[in-house]
Design a protein around this motif. Sequence first.
Motif, PDB file in Angstrom:
ATOM      1  N   GLY A   1      17.148 -15.713 -10.000  1.00 21.35           N
ATOM      2  CA  GLY A   1      18.225 -15.862 -11.167  1.00 21.35           C
ATOM      3  C   GLY A   1      19.705 -16.270 -10.326  1.00 21.35           C
ATOM      4  N   MET A   2      19.767 -16.345  -9.032  1.00 20.03           N
ATOM      5  CA  MET A   2      20.937 -16.644  -8.357  1.00 20.03           C
ATOM      6  C   MET A   2      21.272 -18.173  -8.538  1.00 20.03           C
ATOM      7  SD  MET A   2      21.548 -14.289  -5.295  1.00 20.03           S
ATOM      8  CE  MET A   2      22.102 -12.513  -5.234  1.00 20.03           C
ATOM      9  N   THR A   3      22.435 -18.514  -8.372  1.00 17.57           N
ATOM     10  CA  THR A   3      22.925 -19.754  -8.245  1.00 17.57           C
ATOM     11  C   THR A   3      23.296 -20.064  -6.404  1.00 17.57           C
ATOM     12  OG1 THR A   3      23.766 -20.271 -10.345  1.00 17.57           O
ATOM     13  CG2 THR A   3      24.655 -21.506  -8.708  1.00 17.57           C
ATOM     14  N   VAL A   4      22.607 -21.078  -6.040  1.00 15.83           N
ATOM     15  CA  VAL A   4      22.926 -21.440  -4.627  1.00 15.83           C
ATOM     16  C   VAL A   4      23.446 -22.749  -4.463  1.00 15.83           C
ATOM     17  CG1 VAL A   4      21.790 -21.381  -2.307  1.00 15.83           C
ATOM     18  CG2 VAL A   4      21.017 -19.858  -3.985  1.00 15.83           C
TER      19      VAL A   4
ATOM     20  N   LEU B   1      12.442 -23.366  -0.267  1.00 17.79           N
ATOM     21  CA  LEU B   1      12.577 -21.846  -0.231  1.00 17.79           C
ATOM     22  C   LEU B   1      13.425 -21.171  -1.244  1.00 17.79           C
ATOM     23  CD1 LEU B   1      11.946 -21.398   3.534  1.00 17.79           C
ATOM     24  CD2 LEU B   1      10.260 -21.410   1.817  1.00 17.79           C
ATOM     25  N   PHE B   2      14.493 -21.922  -1.326  1.00 19.76           N
ATOM     26  CA  PHE B   2      15.760 -21.381  -1.916  1.00 19.76           C
ATOM     27  C   PHE B   2      15.459 -21.349  -3.503  1.00 19.76           C
ATOM     28  CE2 PHE B   2      19.331 -22.624   1.175  1.00 19.76           C
ATOM     29  CZ  PHE B   2      18.994 -21.492   2.014  1.00 19.76           C
ATOM     30  N   SER B   3      14.964 -22.579  -3.888  1.00 14.97           N
ATOM     31  CA  SER B   3      14.262 -22.856  -5.229  1.00 14.97           C
ATOM     32  C   SER B   3      13.160 -22.019  -5.585  1.00 14.97           C
ATOM     33  CB  SER B   3      13.590 -24.270  -5.244  1.00 14.97           C
ATOM     34  OG  SER B   3      13.220 -24.495  -6.639  1.00 14.97           O
ATOM     35  N   ARG B   4      12.481 -21.556  -4.722  1.00 15.36           N
ATOM     36  CA  ARG B   4      11.315 -20.603  -5.207  1.00 15.36           C
ATOM     37  C   ARG B   4      11.863 -19.215  -5.224  1.00 15.36           C
ATOM     38  NH1 ARG B   4       6.375 -23.224  -4.734  1.00 15.36           N
ATOM     39  NH2 ARG B   4       6.498 -25.401  -4.043  1.00 15.36           N
ATOM     40  N   VAL B   5      12.792 -19.065  -4.428  1.00 15.52           N
ATOM     41  CA  VAL B   5      13.243 -17.685  -4.669  1.00 15.52           C
ATOM     42  C   VAL B   5      14.194 -17.475  -5.945  1.00 15.52           C
ATOM     43  CG1 VAL B   5      14.862 -15.758  -3.585  1.00 15.52           C
ATOM     44  CG2 VAL B   5      13.319 -17.086  -2.221  1.00 15.52           C
ATOM     45  N   ALA B   6      15.081 -18.340  -5.991  1.00 14.16           N
ATOM     46  CA  ALA B   6      16.006 -18.244  -7.288  1.00 14.16           C
ATOM     47  C   ALA B   6      15.056 -18.269  -8.627  1.00 14.16           C
ATOM     48  CB  ALA B   6      16.838 -19.600  -7.153  1.00 14.16           C
TER      49      ALA B   6
ATOM     50  N   PRO C   1      13.027 -19.983 -12.106  1.00 13.75           N
ATOM     51  CA  PRO C   1      13.215 -20.675 -13.327  1.00 13.75           C
ATOM     52  C   PRO C   1      14.777 -19.919 -14.059  1.00 13.75           C
ATOM     53  CG  PRO C   1      11.541 -19.233 -13.811  1.00 13.75           C
ATOM     54  CD  PRO C   1      11.777 -19.016 -12.251  1.00 13.75           C
ATOM     55  N   ASP C   2      15.474 -19.038 -13.640  1.00 14.74           N
ATOM     56  CA  ASP C   2      16.455 -18.534 -14.139  1.00 14.74           C
ATOM     57  C   ASP C   2      17.485 -18.781 -13.133  1.00 14.74           C
ATOM     58  OD1 ASP C   2      15.269 -17.668 -16.467  1.00 14.74           O
ATOM     59  OD2 ASP C   2      14.834 -15.823 -15.546  1.00 14.74           O
ATOM     60  N   GLY C   3      17.529 -19.382 -11.973  1.00 15.59           N
ATOM     61  CA  GLY C   3      18.387 -19.692 -11.092  1.00 15.59           C
ATOM     62  C   GLY C   3      18.648 -21.187 -10.677  1.00 15.59           C
ATOM     63  N   LYS C   4      19.538 -21.610  -9.856  1.00 18.11           N
ATOM     64  CA  LYS C   4      19.736 -22.945  -9.773  1.00 18.11           C
ATOM     65  C   LYS C   4      20.125 -23.098  -8.101  1.00 18.11           C
ATOM     66  CE  LYS C   4      22.475 -26.628 -11.866  1.00 18.11           C
ATOM     67  NZ  LYS C   4      23.246 -26.892 -12.950  1.00 18.11           N
ATOM     68  N   VAL C   5      19.924 -24.228  -7.791  1.00 17.88           N
ATOM     69  CA  VAL C   5      20.126 -24.529  -6.250  1.00 17.88           C
ATOM     70  C   VAL C   5      20.931 -26.112  -6.331  1.00 17.88           C
ATOM     71  CG1 VAL C   5      19.308 -25.218  -3.975  1.00 17.88           C
ATOM     72  CG2 VAL C   5      18.119 -23.224  -5.375  1.00 17.88           C
ATOM     73  N   TYR C   6      22.083 -25.937  -5.924  1.00 14.88           N
ATOM     74  CA  TYR C   6      22.679 -27.492  -5.738  1.00 14.88           C
ATOM     75  C   TYR C   6      22.377 -27.885  -4.300  1.00 14.88           C
ATOM     76  CZ  TYR C   6      25.727 -26.352 -10.040  1.00 14.88           C
ATOM     77  OH  TYR C   6      26.314 -26.087 -11.042  1.00 14.88           O
ATOM     78  N   MET C   7      21.934 -28.836  -4.158  1.00 16.09           N
ATOM     79  CA  MET C   7      21.198 -29.615  -2.788  1.00 16.09           C
ATOM     80  C   MET C   7      21.991 -30.620  -2.402  1.00 16.09           C
ATOM     81  SD  MET C   7      17.900 -31.368  -2.130  1.00 16.09           S
ATOM     82  CE  MET C   7      17.080 -31.829  -0.551  1.00 16.09           C
ATOM     83  N   GLN C   8      23.110 -30.083  -1.577  1.00 16.33           N
ATOM     84  CA  GLN C   8      24.278 -31.232  -1.173  1.00 16.33           C
ATOM     85  C   GLN C   8      23.916 -32.018   0.057  1.00 16.33           C
ATOM     86  OE1 GLN C   8      26.680 -30.544   1.500  1.00 16.33           O
ATOM     87  NE2 GLN C   8      27.945 -32.394   1.155  1.00 16.33           N
ATOM     88  N   ASN C   9      24.301 -33.089   0.208  1.00 13.25           N
ATOM     89  CA  ASN C   9      24.247 -33.876   1.506  1.00 13.25           C
ATOM     90  C   ASN C   9      25.235 -35.186   1.360  1.00 13.25           C
ATOM     91  OD1 ASN C   9      22.102 -33.178   3.391  1.00 13.25           O
ATOM     92  ND2 ASN C   9      20.778 -33.665   1.586  1.00 13.25           N
ATOM     93  N   PRO C  10      26.203 -35.371   2.449  1.00 11.50           N
ATOM     94  CA  PRO C  10      26.796 -36.680   2.346  1.00 11.50           C
ATOM     95  C   PRO C  10      26.281 -37.750   1.986  1.00 11.50           C
ATOM     96  CG  PRO C  10      27.531 -35.111   4.302  1.00 11.50           C
ATOM     97  CD  PRO C  10      26.262 -34.798   3.599  1.00 11.50           C
ATOM     98  N   PRO C  11      26.729 -38.735   1.538  1.00 11.91           N
ATOM     99  CA  PRO C  11      26.140 -40.114   0.891  1.00 11.91           C
ATOM    100  C   PRO C  11      25.728 -40.779   2.154  1.00 11.91           C
ATOM    101  CG  PRO C  11      28.200 -39.889  -0.469  1.00 11.91           C
ATOM    102  CD  PRO C  11      28.008 -38.721   0.477  1.00 11.91           C
ATOM    103  N   SER C  12      26.420 -40.609   3.341  1.00  8.77           N
ATOM    104  CA  SER C  12      25.803 -41.520   4.596  1.00  8.77           C
ATOM    105  C   SER C  12      24.537 -40.989   4.960  1.00  8.77           C
ATOM    106  CB  SER C  12      27.076 -41.484   5.447  1.00  8.77           C
ATOM    107  OG  SER C  12      27.314 -39.857   5.912  1.00  8.77           O
ATOM    108  N   PHE C  13      24.256 -40.011   4.638  1.00 11.34           N
ATOM    109  CA  PHE C  13      22.883 -39.153   5.164  1.00 11.34           C
ATOM    110  C   PHE C  13      21.575 -40.097   4.621  1.00 11.34           C
ATOM    111  CE2 PHE C  13      24.173 -34.695   6.630  1.00 11.34           C
ATOM    112  CZ  PHE C  13      25.152 -35.266   7.336  1.00 11.34           C
ATOM    113  N   LYS C  14      21.854 -40.628   3.622  1.00 12.61           N
ATOM    114  CA  LYS C  14      20.837 -41.376   2.793  1.00 12.61           C
ATOM    115  C   LYS C  14      20.102 -42.387   4.115  1.00 12.61           C
ATOM    116  CE  LYS C  14      21.485 -42.001  -1.948  1.00 12.61           C
ATOM    117  NZ  LYS C  14      21.819 -43.221  -2.954  1.00 12.61           N
TER     118      LYS C  14
END
Length: 277
Positions: free
Chosen positions: A87-90, A103-108, A110-123
Motif C-alpha cells: 500500500g505504500m508509495t515509493v 521487488l518494490f512493485s511486488r511489495v507495494a 495493487p494498493d501501492g505505487k512506484v515511481y521509477m525515475q531515471n534521467p533521460p540520458s540513461f536511455k
Amino acid sequence: MKHIAALSLAGTLLAACATPAADPAPEAPMASPVAPEADEAPQAKVAPGEFDYESVFGQDDRPEQDYEMYPVRKSAEVLAFSGIMPGMTVVEMEAGDGFYTELFSRVAGPDGKVYMQNPPSFKAFLGDSVSKRVDGRLLNVQIVESAFDNLSNVPDADADIVTWFLGPHELWYTPKGEPEGVLGDPDMTFDEIARVLKPGGHLVVLDHMAPAGSPPTTGGETHRIDKAVIIALAEDHGLSLTDESDLLANPDDDGTVQVFDPTVRRKTDRFLLKFAK
C-alpha cells in the motif's frame, strides 16, 4: 546507530554500480545466468505482523538474471531495512533497468505505487530494458524520465519512501558529451526529495564508500562518495538520520579504487542509511 538486518541470504559478493568504465552509469543486466532452484531463493525472516519479503522472490516471468543477483546484492535484507510495505508509495531514484523496481512493485502491491525515475540520458544504455520489465507486467509502476532535481511528476508529500541505490554520487558525474550538472544540482535534488516525502516518510540511501573527508567531486571520479556528504545534504534539507546498516560493508576495500576496477567490482565497501522527514 548501527542496524544489523536479522535476515539470512546467501551471497558473498557485492553489486557494482552502473555501466562499463568508459562511460559509467547504473548497472546493466548480466548476460543470461541460470535461475536458481526454488529452494535457493532468499530466505528473509520476518516477525509476526511484518511483511513476508520472501514472498516477492518467487520464480516467475521477471528477467532470469535477477535471481543470480539477489544474493549478490543481499536484496532481501535491503528490502527489510528499507521498510517498504503493501500500500505504500515509493519514489525510486535512478532505478536503472528496474532490478529493485520489480521487488518494490511486488511489495507495494495493487494498493501501492512506484515511481521509477531515471534521467533521460540513461536511455542510451538502458535501451528497451525498462519497457520490457514494466509494460504489461508491473501495473503499479509509473515511469519518470527526469533529472534528479526535477521530480515534477510526483505530487507534494506523496511518497512514504524514497530510495536511491548506488546513485547519489552521480550528482557530481557528467555523462560523456553532456553539459555539467545535467543530472541534477545536489541542493535542488534534496529539496525535491524532501518535497515529495510525506511527514514521517523515509529516504533510504545506498552508495559506494569513499574515504572520510573526500570531496564530493570524488563521485564523478571513482564513483564513490563520503557518506558524510550525503548525511549533511539530507540534514540540511530537513531529514534526520534514523538508522544505518553495515550489511554491505567490506573492510578490505579502502575506498580509493574506481568501482569498475576488477579488484573491487561487486565487492566495494558500501553504506546504507535511512533518514526520516
